[in-house]
Design a protein around this motif. Structure first.
Motif, PDB file in Angstrom:
ATOM      1  N   ARG A  42       0.894  -1.305  -0.002  1.00 47.19           N
ATOM      2  CA  ARG A  42       0.126  -0.127  -0.206  1.00 47.19           C
ATOM      3  C   ARG A  42       0.750   1.273  -0.096  1.00 47.19           C
ATOM      4  O   ARG A  42       0.420   2.439  -0.652  1.00 47.19           O
ATOM      5  CB  ARG A  42      -0.907   0.105   1.345  1.00 47.19           C
ATOM      6  CG  ARG A  42      -2.122  -0.689   1.238  1.00 47.19           C
ATOM      7  CD  ARG A  42      -2.818  -0.563   2.379  1.00 47.19           C
ATOM      8  NE  ARG A  42      -3.961  -1.747   2.247  1.00 47.19           N
ATOM      9  CZ  ARG A  42      -4.457  -2.056   3.540  1.00 47.19           C
ATOM     10  NH1 ARG A  42      -4.482  -1.564   4.649  1.00 47.19           N
ATOM     11  NH2 ARG A  42      -5.399  -3.077   3.554  1.00 47.19           N
ATOM     12  N   LYS A  43       1.993   1.085   0.613  1.00 46.85           N
ATOM     13  CA  LYS A  43       2.710   2.496   0.663  1.00 46.85           C
ATOM     14  C   LYS A  43       4.229   1.936   0.572  1.00 46.85           C
ATOM     15  O   LYS A  43       4.897   0.695   0.988  1.00 46.85           O
ATOM     16  CB  LYS A  43       2.810   2.987   2.266  1.00 46.85           C
ATOM     17  CG  LYS A  43       3.502   3.948   2.186  1.00 46.85           C
ATOM     18  CD  LYS A  43       3.391   4.588   3.690  1.00 46.85           C
ATOM     19  CE  LYS A  43       4.044   5.836   4.200  1.00 46.85           C
ATOM     20  NZ  LYS A  43       3.758   6.454   5.427  1.00 46.85           N
ATOM     21  N   VAL A  44       5.039   2.569  -0.687  1.00 44.46           N
ATOM     22  CA  VAL A  44       6.512   2.423  -0.623  1.00 44.46           C
ATOM     23  C   VAL A  44       7.116   3.528  -0.374  1.00 44.46           C
ATOM     24  O   VAL A  44       6.763   4.940  -0.372  1.00 44.46           O
ATOM     25  CB  VAL A  44       6.610   2.347  -2.147  1.00 44.46           C
ATOM     26  CG1 VAL A  44       8.366   2.173  -2.439  1.00 44.46           C
ATOM     27  CG2 VAL A  44       5.790   1.235  -2.934  1.00 44.46           C
ATOM     28  N   ILE A  45       8.280   3.605   0.689  1.00 50.85           N
ATOM     29  CA  ILE A  45       9.119   4.331   1.067  1.00 50.85           C
ATOM     30  C   ILE A  45      10.444   4.450   0.711  1.00 50.85           C
ATOM     31  O   ILE A  45      11.025   3.278   0.798  1.00 50.85           O
ATOM     32  CB  ILE A  45       9.321   4.151   2.670  1.00 50.85           C
ATOM     33  CG1 ILE A  45       7.746   4.488   3.412  1.00 50.85           C
ATOM     34  CG2 ILE A  45      10.099   5.370   3.431  1.00 50.85           C
ATOM     35  CD1 ILE A  45       7.896   4.175   4.882  1.00 50.85           C
ATOM     36  N   LEU A  46      10.848   5.513   0.244  1.00 47.14           N
ATOM     37  CA  LEU A  46      12.108   5.496  -0.249  1.00 47.14           C
ATOM     38  C   LEU A  46      12.868   6.297   0.767  1.00 47.14           C
ATOM     39  O   LEU A  46      12.840   7.502   0.850  1.00 47.14           O
ATOM     40  CB  LEU A  46      12.260   6.263  -1.623  1.00 47.14           C
ATOM     41  CG  LEU A  46      11.508   5.528  -2.968  1.00 47.14           C
ATOM     42  CD1 LEU A  46      11.823   6.136  -4.109  1.00 47.14           C
ATOM     43  CD2 LEU A  46      12.037   4.023  -2.975  1.00 47.14           C
ATOM     44  N   LEU A  63      10.344   8.516 -10.423  1.00 47.63           N
ATOM     45  CA  LEU A  63       9.181   8.631 -11.084  1.00 47.63           C
ATOM     46  C   LEU A  63       8.671   7.482 -11.432  1.00 47.63           C
ATOM     47  O   LEU A  63       7.209   7.141 -11.391  1.00 47.63           O
ATOM     48  CB  LEU A  63       9.380   9.799 -12.082  1.00 47.63           C
ATOM     49  CG  LEU A  63       9.567  11.205 -11.804  1.00 47.63           C
ATOM     50  CD1 LEU A  63      10.057  11.887 -12.962  1.00 47.63           C
ATOM     51  CD2 LEU A  63       8.584  11.518 -11.110  1.00 47.63           C
ATOM     52  N   GLY A  64       9.439   6.474 -11.969  1.00 49.44           N
ATOM     53  CA  GLY A  64       8.838   5.380 -12.432  1.00 49.44           C
ATOM     54  C   GLY A  64       8.371   4.398 -11.421  1.00 49.44           C
ATOM     55  O   GLY A  64       7.383   3.750 -11.463  1.00 49.44           O
ATOM     56  N   ARG A  65       8.869   4.527 -10.265  1.00 48.22           N
ATOM     57  CA  ARG A  65       8.557   3.658  -8.989  1.00 48.22           C
ATOM     58  C   ARG A  65       7.250   4.385  -8.376  1.00 48.22           C
ATOM     59  O   ARG A  65       6.280   3.675  -7.945  1.00 48.22           O
ATOM     60  CB  ARG A  65       9.569   3.534  -7.790  1.00 48.22           C
ATOM     61  CG  ARG A  65      10.999   2.538  -8.223  1.00 48.22           C
ATOM     62  CD  ARG A  65      10.657   1.708  -9.291  1.00 48.22           C
ATOM     63  NE  ARG A  65      11.240   2.489 -10.435  1.00 48.22           N
ATOM     64  CZ  ARG A  65      10.892   1.990 -11.661  1.00 48.22           C
ATOM     65  NH1 ARG A  65      10.085   1.059 -12.245  1.00 48.22           N
ATOM     66  NH2 ARG A  65      11.169   2.894 -12.715  1.00 48.22           N
ATOM     67  N   TYR A  66       7.120   5.608  -8.550  1.00 43.29           N
ATOM     68  CA  TYR A  66       6.084   6.242  -8.255  1.00 43.29           C
ATOM     69  C   TYR A  66       4.912   5.880  -8.934  1.00 43.29           C
ATOM     70  O   TYR A  66       3.928   5.663  -8.685  1.00 43.29           O
ATOM     71  CB  TYR A  66       6.160   7.824  -8.385  1.00 43.29           C
ATOM     72  CG  TYR A  66       4.984   8.619  -7.992  1.00 43.29           C
ATOM     73  CD1 TYR A  66       4.454   8.738  -6.656  1.00 43.29           C
ATOM     74  CD2 TYR A  66       4.196   9.155  -9.114  1.00 43.29           C
ATOM     75  CE1 TYR A  66       3.236   9.586  -6.565  1.00 43.29           C
ATOM     76  CE2 TYR A  66       3.053  10.101  -8.982  1.00 43.29           C
ATOM     77  CZ  TYR A  66       2.575  10.140  -7.847  1.00 43.29           C
ATOM     78  OH  TYR A  66       1.294  10.850  -7.610  1.00 43.29           O
ATOM     79  N   LYS A  67       4.909   5.788 -10.277  1.00 43.81           N
ATOM     80  CA  LYS A  67       3.671   5.478 -11.208  1.00 43.81           C
ATOM     81  C   LYS A  67       3.509   3.936 -10.878  1.00 43.81           C
ATOM     82  O   LYS A  67       2.333   3.613 -10.805  1.00 43.81           O
ATOM     83  CB  LYS A  67       4.504   5.626 -12.492  1.00 43.81           C
ATOM     84  CG  LYS A  67       4.286   7.122 -13.198  1.00 43.81           C
ATOM     85  CD  LYS A  67       4.918   7.117 -14.601  1.00 43.81           C
ATOM     86  CE  LYS A  67       5.009   8.632 -14.709  1.00 43.81           C
ATOM     87  NZ  LYS A  67       5.608   8.856 -16.216  1.00 43.81           N
ATOM     88  N   LEU A  68       4.523   3.128 -10.776  1.00 42.50           N
ATOM     89  CA  LEU A  68       4.263   1.461 -10.215  1.00 42.50           C
ATOM     90  C   LEU A  68       3.450   1.583  -9.184  1.00 42.50           C
ATOM     91  O   LEU A  68       2.421   0.972  -8.957  1.00 42.50           O
ATOM     92  CB  LEU A  68       5.498   1.190 -10.387  1.00 42.50           C
ATOM     93  CG  LEU A  68       5.339  -0.541 -10.138  1.00 42.50           C
ATOM     94  CD1 LEU A  68       4.638  -1.231 -11.188  1.00 42.50           C
ATOM     95  CD2 LEU A  68       6.757  -1.275  -9.916  1.00 42.50           C
ATOM     96  N   ALA A  69       3.615   2.083  -8.109  1.00 42.80           N
ATOM     97  CA  ALA A  69       3.080   2.257  -6.882  1.00 42.80           C
ATOM     98  C   ALA A  69       1.701   2.551  -7.082  1.00 42.80           C
ATOM     99  O   ALA A  69       0.695   2.001  -6.424  1.00 42.80           O
ATOM    100  CB  ALA A  69       3.632   3.099  -5.581  1.00 42.80           C
ATOM    101  N   LYS A  70       1.334   3.698  -7.900  1.00 42.88           N
ATOM    102  CA  LYS A  70       0.118   4.095  -8.025  1.00 42.88           C
ATOM    103  C   LYS A  70      -0.721   3.247  -8.941  1.00 42.88           C
ATOM    104  O   LYS A  70      -1.952   3.105  -8.706  1.00 42.88           O
ATOM    105  CB  LYS A  70      -0.011   5.562  -8.887  1.00 42.88           C
ATOM    106  CG  LYS A  70       0.542   6.578  -8.055  1.00 42.88           C
ATOM    107  CD  LYS A  70      -0.621   6.865  -6.939  1.00 42.88           C
ATOM    108  CE  LYS A  70      -0.267   8.187  -6.285  1.00 42.88           C
ATOM    109  NZ  LYS A  70      -1.079   8.351  -5.163  1.00 42.88           N
ATOM    110  N   MET A  71      -0.033   2.642  -9.834  1.00 38.87           N
ATOM    111  CA  MET A  71      -0.696   1.678 -10.526  1.00 38.87           C
ATOM    112  C   MET A  71      -1.356   0.473  -9.994  1.00 38.87           C
ATOM    113  O   MET A  71      -2.292   0.038 -10.224  1.00 38.87           O
ATOM    114  CB  MET A  71       0.072   1.260 -11.679  1.00 38.87           C
ATOM    115  CG  MET A  71      -0.431   0.291 -12.814  1.00 38.87           C
ATOM    116  SD  MET A  71       0.644   0.010 -14.214  1.00 38.87           S
ATOM    117  CE  MET A  71       1.930  -1.330 -13.392  1.00 38.87           C
ATOM    118  N   ILE A  72      -0.507  -0.034  -8.847  1.00 34.58           N
ATOM    119  CA  ILE A  72      -1.177  -1.137  -7.833  1.00 34.58           C
ATOM    120  C   ILE A  72      -1.933  -0.556  -6.761  1.00 34.58           C
ATOM    121  O   ILE A  72      -2.552  -1.566  -6.177  1.00 34.58           O
ATOM    122  CB  ILE A  72      -0.193  -2.113  -7.402  1.00 34.58           C
ATOM    123  CG1 ILE A  72       1.109  -1.122  -6.498  1.00 34.58           C
ATOM    124  CG2 ILE A  72       0.931  -2.606  -8.476  1.00 34.58           C
ATOM    125  CD1 ILE A  72       2.192  -1.849  -5.700  1.00 34.58           C
TER     126      ILE A  72
END
Length: 83
Positions: A42-46, A63-72
């Protein structure tokens, strides 16, 4: 880079510990994508507290990991960014 997953909160944390440039970004990207797809958090922390250098490749990585997190259906937070 190290990572940890908290099952009870479905939070995946990546502690980035190296320089991120065009030579390392692809390797980091693959590992992050694998873990995001494996855990569906549900949450990805960098956690950027130990990064000494980032170039434009790192911005694309984030930005790519942000988009992937939103996509799921999750979200992403960036912590401990140096000025």
């Amino acid at each position: 880079m190290t990572s940890s997953y908290a099952k009870e909160t479905r939070t995946l944390t990546f502690k980035l510990t190296e320089e991120i440039d065009q030579h390392t970004a692809d390797q980091i990207r693959r590992r992050m994508d694998d873990e995001i797809e494996r855990f569906i958090p549900r949450k990805v922390i960098l956690d950027c507290s130990n990064i000494s250098f980032m170039d434009s490749s790192a911005i694309g990585l984030v930005l790519g990991r942000y988009k992937l997190a939103k996509m799921i259906g999750g979200n992403m937070v960036i912590e401990n960014v140096d000025k």
